[in-house]
Design a protein around this motif. Structure first.
Motif, PDB file in Angstrom:
ATOM      1  N   MET A  75      11.182  -7.514  60.321  1.00  4.89           N
ATOM      2  CA  MET A  75      10.782  -6.197  60.824  1.00  4.89           C
ATOM      3  C   MET A  75      11.812  -5.680  61.827  1.00  4.89           C
ATOM      4  O   MET A  75      12.280  -6.421  62.688  1.00  4.89           O
ATOM      5  CB  MET A  75       9.400  -6.271  61.504  1.00  4.89           C
ATOM      6  N   LYS A  76      12.162  -4.397  61.679  1.00  3.02           N
ATOM      7  CA  LYS A  76      13.039  -3.740  62.636  1.00  3.02           C
ATOM      8  C   LYS A  76      12.270  -2.630  63.339  1.00  3.02           C
ATOM      9  O   LYS A  76      11.316  -2.076  62.793  1.00  3.02           O
ATOM     10  CB  LYS A  76      14.261  -3.129  61.943  1.00  3.02           C
ATOM     11  N   ILE A  77      12.705  -2.292  64.556  1.00  2.00           N
ATOM     12  CA  ILE A  77      12.114  -1.148  65.248  1.00  2.00           C
ATOM     13  C   ILE A  77      13.068   0.033  65.140  1.00  2.00           C
ATOM     14  O   ILE A  77      14.274  -0.125  64.979  1.00  2.00           O
ATOM     15  CB  ILE A  77      11.768  -1.458  66.716  1.00  2.00           C
ATOM     16  N   LYS A  78      12.471   1.218  65.250  1.00  2.00           N
ATOM     17  CA  LYS A  78      13.235   2.447  65.036  1.00  2.00           C
ATOM     18  C   LYS A  78      12.849   3.489  66.080  1.00  2.00           C
ATOM     19  O   LYS A  78      11.690   3.559  66.510  1.00  2.00           O
ATOM     20  CB  LYS A  78      12.943   2.973  63.627  1.00  2.00           C
ATOM     21  N   ILE A  79      13.817   4.277  66.514  1.00  2.00           N
ATOM     22  CA  ILE A  79      13.546   5.400  67.403  1.00  2.00           C
ATOM     23  C   ILE A  79      13.116   6.571  66.524  1.00  2.00           C
ATOM     24  O   ILE A  79      13.930   7.174  65.827  1.00  2.00           O
ATOM     25  CB  ILE A  79      14.794   5.764  68.235  1.00  2.00           C
ATOM     26  N   THR A  80      11.836   6.867  66.542  1.00  5.86           N
ATOM     27  CA  THR A  80      11.299   7.909  65.660  1.00  5.86           C
ATOM     28  C   THR A  80      11.195   9.263  66.352  1.00  5.86           C
ATOM     29  O   THR A  80      10.911  10.270  65.696  1.00  5.86           O
ATOM     30  CB  THR A  80       9.913   7.510  65.131  1.00  5.86           C
ATOM     31  N   GLY A  81      11.384   9.273  67.664  1.00  3.30           N
ATOM     32  CA  GLY A  81      11.348  10.530  68.410  1.00  3.30           C
ATOM     33  C   GLY A  81      12.218  10.411  69.643  1.00  3.30           C
ATOM     34  O   GLY A  81      12.276   9.349  70.266  1.00  3.30           O
ATOM     35  N   ILE A  82      12.913  11.476  69.989  1.00  2.94           N
ATOM     36  CA  ILE A  82      13.787  11.461  71.157  1.00  2.94           C
ATOM     37  C   ILE A  82      13.672  12.815  71.862  1.00  2.94           C
ATOM     38  O   ILE A  82      13.494  13.858  71.220  1.00  2.94           O
ATOM     39  CB  ILE A  82      15.254  11.177  70.747  1.00  2.94           C
ATOM     40  N   GLY A  83      13.739  12.785  73.174  1.00  2.00           N
ATOM     41  CA  GLY A  83      13.681  14.021  73.949  1.00  2.00           C
ATOM     42  C   GLY A  83      14.330  13.808  75.297  1.00  2.00           C
ATOM     43  O   GLY A  83      14.392  12.680  75.801  1.00  2.00           O
ATOM     44  N   SER A  84      14.837  14.866  75.895  1.00  4.97           N
ATOM     45  CA  SER A  84      15.449  14.758  77.215  1.00  4.97           C
ATOM     46  C   SER A  84      15.129  15.990  78.035  1.00  4.97           C
ATOM     47  O   SER A  84      14.739  17.032  77.499  1.00  4.97           O
ATOM     48  CB  SER A  84      16.964  14.573  77.103  1.00  4.97           C
ATOM     49  N   SER A 131      10.213   0.178  61.843  1.00  7.82           N
ATOM     50  CA  SER A 131      10.988   0.923  60.856  1.00  7.82           C
ATOM     51  C   SER A 131      10.383   0.756  59.466  1.00  7.82           C
ATOM     52  O   SER A 131       9.983  -0.345  59.075  1.00  7.82           O
ATOM     53  CB  SER A 131      12.434   0.439  60.853  1.00  7.82           C
ATOM     54  N   THR A 132      10.323   1.856  58.740  1.00  9.61           N
ATOM     55  CA  THR A 132       9.794   1.814  57.372  1.00  9.61           C
ATOM     56  C   THR A 132      10.916   1.978  56.346  1.00  9.61           C
ATOM     57  O   THR A 132      10.665   2.079  55.157  1.00  9.61           O
ATOM     58  CB  THR A 132       8.753   2.927  57.163  1.00  9.61           C
ATOM     59  N   ASP A 133      12.157   2.012  56.812  1.00 19.63           N
ATOM     60  CA  ASP A 133      13.296   2.109  55.904  1.00 19.63           C
ATOM     61  C   ASP A 133      14.404   1.187  56.405  1.00 19.63           C
ATOM     62  O   ASP A 133      14.147   0.240  57.139  1.00 19.63           O
ATOM     63  CB  ASP A 133      13.783   3.565  55.784  1.00 19.63           C
ATOM     64  N   ASN A 134      15.618   1.469  56.046  1.00 22.97           N
ATOM     65  CA  ASN A 134      16.737   0.599  56.387  1.00 22.97           C
ATOM     66  C   ASN A 134      17.281   0.844  57.785  1.00 22.97           C
ATOM     67  O   ASN A 134      18.135   0.106  58.275  1.00 22.97           O
ATOM     68  CB  ASN A 134      17.872   0.786  55.363  1.00 22.97           C
ATOM     69  N   ALA A 135      16.788   1.892  58.455  1.00 24.01           N
ATOM     70  CA  ALA A 135      17.280   2.239  59.781  1.00 24.01           C
ATOM     71  C   ALA A 135      16.632   1.361  60.855  1.00 24.01           C
ATOM     72  O   ALA A 135      15.591   0.749  60.624  1.00 24.01           O
ATOM     73  CB  ALA A 135      17.014   3.709  60.071  1.00 24.01           C
ATOM     74  N   GLY A 136      17.250   1.310  62.016  1.00 24.48           N
ATOM     75  CA  GLY A 136      16.648   0.609  63.135  1.00 24.48           C
ATOM     76  C   GLY A 136      17.581  -0.345  63.841  1.00 24.48           C
ATOM     77  O   GLY A 136      18.778  -0.445  63.538  1.00 24.48           O
ATOM     78  N   MET A 137      17.005  -1.084  64.805  1.00 24.26           N
ATOM     79  CA  MET A 137      17.773  -2.030  65.607  1.00 24.26           C
ATOM     80  C   MET A 137      18.129  -3.268  64.789  1.00 24.26           C
ATOM     81  O   MET A 137      17.266  -3.883  64.157  1.00 24.26           O
ATOM     82  CB  MET A 137      16.990  -2.441  66.853  1.00 24.26           C
ATOM     83  N   LEU A 138      19.401  -3.638  64.827  1.00 26.26           N
ATOM     84  CA  LEU A 138      19.878  -4.786  64.059  1.00 26.26           C
ATOM     85  C   LEU A 138      20.091  -6.023  64.921  1.00 26.26           C
ATOM     86  O   LEU A 138      19.977  -7.146  64.430  1.00 26.26           O
ATOM     87  CB  LEU A 138      21.188  -4.425  63.341  1.00 26.26           C
ATOM     88  N   SER A 139      20.431  -5.827  66.182  1.00 23.12           N
ATOM     89  CA  SER A 139      20.665  -6.958  67.089  1.00 23.12           C
ATOM     90  C   SER A 139      20.689  -6.440  68.514  1.00 23.12           C
ATOM     91  O   SER A 139      20.801  -5.226  68.738  1.00 23.12           O
ATOM     92  CB  SER A 139      21.988  -7.658  66.763  1.00 23.12           C
ATOM     93  N   TYR A 140      20.584  -7.373  69.476  1.00 19.96           N
ATOM     94  CA  TYR A 140      20.652  -6.951  70.878  1.00 19.96           C
ATOM     95  C   TYR A 140      21.224  -8.072  71.738  1.00 19.96           C
ATOM     96  O   TYR A 140      21.305  -9.230  71.334  1.00 19.96           O
ATOM     97  CB  TYR A 140      19.268  -6.545  71.399  1.00 19.96           C
ATOM     98  N   GLU A 141      21.598  -7.693  72.943  1.00 27.36           N
ATOM     99  CA  GLU A 141      22.134  -8.637  73.935  1.00 27.36           C
ATOM    100  C   GLU A 141      21.734  -8.129  75.310  1.00 27.36           C
ATOM    101  O   GLU A 141      21.754  -6.920  75.572  1.00 27.36           O
ATOM    102  CB  GLU A 141      23.659  -8.699  73.826  1.00 27.36           C
ATOM    103  N   ASN A 142      21.329  -9.044  76.199  1.00 29.27           N
ATOM    104  CA  ASN A 142      21.070  -8.655  77.585  1.00 29.27           C
ATOM    105  C   ASN A 142      21.277  -9.836  78.522  1.00 29.27           C
ATOM    106  O   ASN A 142      21.178 -11.006  78.110  1.00 29.27           O
ATOM    107  CB  ASN A 142      19.665  -8.056  77.767  1.00 29.27           C
ATOM    108  N   ILE A 165      10.316   7.589  71.385  1.00 30.23           N
ATOM    109  CA  ILE A 165       9.185   6.945  70.719  1.00 30.23           C
ATOM    110  C   ILE A 165       9.747   5.828  69.851  1.00 30.23           C
ATOM    111  O   ILE A 165      10.658   6.053  69.049  1.00 30.23           O
ATOM    112  CB  ILE A 165       8.394   7.937  69.856  1.00 30.23           C
ATOM    113  N   ILE A 166       9.206   4.632  70.022  1.00 31.51           N
ATOM    114  CA  ILE A 166       9.658   3.460  69.275  1.00 31.51           C
ATOM    115  C   ILE A 166       8.533   2.986  68.362  1.00 31.51           C
ATOM    116  O   ILE A 166       7.402   2.763  68.812  1.00 31.51           O
ATOM    117  CB  ILE A 166      10.060   2.307  70.224  1.00 31.51           C
ATOM    118  N   GLU A 167       8.857   2.828  67.071  1.00 33.59           N
ATOM    119  CA  GLU A 167       7.888   2.330  66.092  1.00 33.59           C
ATOM    120  C   GLU A 167       8.576   1.347  65.152  1.00 33.59           C
ATOM    121  O   GLU A 167       9.809   1.223  65.153  1.00 33.59           O
ATOM    122  CB  GLU A 167       7.315   3.491  65.274  1.00 33.59           C
TER     123      GLU A 167
END
Length: 352
Positions: A1-10, A191-202, A187-189
């Motif tokens: 499962m990947k997460i995806k930014i489905t909404g953005i605002g500033s 992902s229902t397709d190929n888009a989204g977070m692939l890896s992270y580092e902190n 907004i983070i949900e």
């Protein structure tokens, strides 16, 4: 499962403060002594290093949680979701709500709770909390949302980064020209397709580096020594960033399995133009390459450094096509990265 930014605002404040607005400031050295050269020289050197020509300050009647509310409303509308379905509201900031003309931080109740209240969310299962993680706070909030969604604890998260740094700067410190105000929300949900977070580092570096950004008294000895302002050891931060951020970005990219040549854009915290350019050049050098043209969108020239708000705001502007000579398309690989007080570093690779 990947997460995806489905909404953005500033939310970008309308009040513009130009470099020339600092002409009459009395800038002092750390020991309280006057500079030996005029403000014109100070400002020109500042612009040459940071790239900042203008910055935005919040309207006098707004606080950080107000800016966050405006950005959140736009992100919710962009995602076309019912806010009652949110499971978490994660609010990254550093100084809480600071009223105009005051220096005291107000964080009770949490700023996340204030946003939930002002959004009118009745669902008690929507958990709202704040995180203090320096400038990388919004990215860290996205990583926490990733963990919640992957673990099954959440389906939808609102992640916010908002700050009013103009309210906590020492007017006698030339570094005060760097800071600005703003808000970004996402907004983070799942992902229902190929888009989204692939890896992270902190990571957090806290042995020698913990005090590189700190709260300290004004350089003006005539001001109340018990009133504190944001301060930094700029040279140490610069050297730290060039040492640690490219390595974190490389580790993150290598984990994703994506080749360096496939990275379309790098969305890096808007801290300092020269520092960001040096970080990206050093990152590519780790692969024996040089950065391609236009790989690093920038908003710092007109917006300044709004800490936790810079990265989500930059992403929002990029998607809207509001950054000159910059665009992204579905399937593009993006690398998000940040560094800041703590000292904290983080990054994630994202397929748009």
């Amino acid at each position: 499962m990947k997460i995806k930014i489905t909404g953005i605002g500033s939310y970008i404040p309308e009040k513009t403060i130009s470099n020339t607005d600092f002409d009459k400031h009395v800038f002092l050295n750390e020991d309280g002594s006057l500079f030996h050269y005029p403000n014109e020289v100070v400002i020109n050197k500042f612009k040459g290093i940071t790239g900042i020509e203008n910055r935005r300050y919040a309207e006098d009647n707004y606080t950080a949680s107000d800016l966050a509310l405006f950005a959140s409303q736009r992100a919710i509308e962009n995602a076309a979701i019912d806010p009652e379905t949110l499971d978490y509201i994660i609010f990254a900031h550093n100084f809480g709500d600071v009223k105009y003309g005051h220096s005291q931080s107000d964080m009770i109740p949490s700023l996340a709770t204030r946003v939930k209240h002002n959004l009118g969310i009745k669902n008690p299962k929507c958990v709202a909390y704040d995180i203090l993680f320096g400038c990388p706070g919004w990215i860290e909030g996205v990583l926490q949302a990733n963990a919640f969604i992957k673990s099954g604890m959440a389906k939808k998260c609102l992640v916010i980064g908002a700050e009013t740094l103009s309210r906590v700067v020492d007017p006698h410190d030339r570094d005060s020209m760097i800071y600005s105000d703003g808000a970004g929300a996402s907004i983070i949900e799942a992902s229902t397709d190929n888009a989204g977070m692939l890896s992270y580092e902190n990571a957090t570096f806290a042995i020698d580096e913990a005090g590189y950004l700190f709260y300290g008294k004004s350089y003006n000895p005539e001001l109340d020594p018990n009133t504190s302002y944001i301060k930094m050891h700029g040279r140490k931060i610069y050297e730290f960033a060039l040492s640690q951020v490219p390595a974190a970005m490389k580790s993150c990219l290598d984990q994703s399995g994506i080749a360096i040549d496939d990275v379309k854009k790098i969305l890096i915290h808007q801290a300092n133009e020269k520092m960001d350019e040096a970080i990206v050049h050093r990152f590519y050098k780790l692969y024996g390459k040089t950065p391609p043209k236009n790989v690093m969108p920038m908003s710092i020239h007109d917006l300044g450094n709004s800490s936790v708000a810079t990265v989500p705001t930059l992403f929002d502007l990029l998607i809207q096509g509001k950054i000159e000579d910059q665009e992204i398309s579905k399937g593009d690989i993006l690398l998000f990265a940040s560094v800041g007080a703590g000292m904290n570093v983080n990054a994630f690779v994202y397929r748009y």
